[in-house]
Structure formats: structure tokens, C-alpha cells
Design a protein around this motif. Structure first.
Motif: not given
Length: 129
Positions: A19, A24, A50, A83
């Protein structure tokens, strides 16, 4: 990774998720500095890819906190959620005049840290930064 891991905290991480980190981070920002139970409710009602990944990661971090660190699950707060970019898969699509256009399939690395906090005011100070 987080700069320092606190004594009354637990963490979990997952790597190489397919992803985009930009997408995310939208979901990660929703649960930062929230209680673990509140974060679960938010993630269950967020219709994004996500949110499924982060929900599994959050449940893993809660299990680590209760089983490994012996923390109380009702007092856990999300103090750190990161992230980061993972490796990018590069694919090419044929285009006009013999050209090839690049398609970048991005991956992400997730890190979450839960901390047991007795006073709600402590987490509010961190959230005001």
C-alpha cells in the motif's frame, strides 16, 4: 523505529505491505494519541485498505502489551505510529510510439507503540505538540 521505547510500553511492526505510504498515513493520523479501544472503533468504521492492516497491527501490539509486558489493556494509548516507505516495485506499461511508462508499486513499513498511561492529561500534552 521509534527513538526510544519506554518502560511501560509495547510495540509491534509489519513490513513490506503493498500500500502506498501516503494513503496509509491518512489512516494512521486518525488514531495517533487515541486510546487503544477508541482506535479500534475508529479503524473498524474507516473504509480504507490501510485500516485493515493497522487494525491487525494494533491488535498485535495490544496482545504484546498484555501477554509480554503485563500491561492493562484498558489504559493503553497509541503514542507512536509510523508509516515509512518500503521498497518500490517498478513495472512498465507500453505506451504510444514505442515508449514505456513507469508504474511504481509502492510498499510501506508500519510501526506502532502503545504506552500505559494513568492520567489522560499526559497524552493530551503529547498530542498538543
Amino acid at each position: 523505529m521509534a527513538k526510544e521505547i519506554l518502560q511501560n510500553s509495547a510495540h509491534a511492526s509489519v513490513r513490506m505491505q503493498r500500500i502506498s505510504p501516503r494513503k496509509a498515513r491518512l489512516v494512521a493520523d486518525l488514531i495517533r494519541y487515541k486510546s487503544a479501544t477508541q482506535a479500534i472503533v475508529i479503524l473498524k468504521h474507516t473504509h480504507k485498505k490501510a485500516s485493515e492492516i493497522i487494525l491487525k497491527l494494533l491488535n498485535s501490539a495490544i496482545a504484546n502489551a498484555t501477554n509480554n509486558a503485563g500491561l492493562d489493556a484498558t489504559k493503553l494509548y497509541v503514542t507512536t505510529i509510523l508509516v515509512n516507505d518500503g521498497p518500490t516495485l517498478k513495472r512498465f506499461q507500453p505506451h504510444s510510439r514505442g515508449r514505456a511508462y513507469a508504474i511504481l508499486k509502492r510498499t510501506s513499513h508500519f510501526f506502532i507503540e502503545l504506552t500505559e498511561i494513568n492520567n489522560v492529561e499526559e497524552i493530551n500534552k503529547k498530542g498538543d505538540k
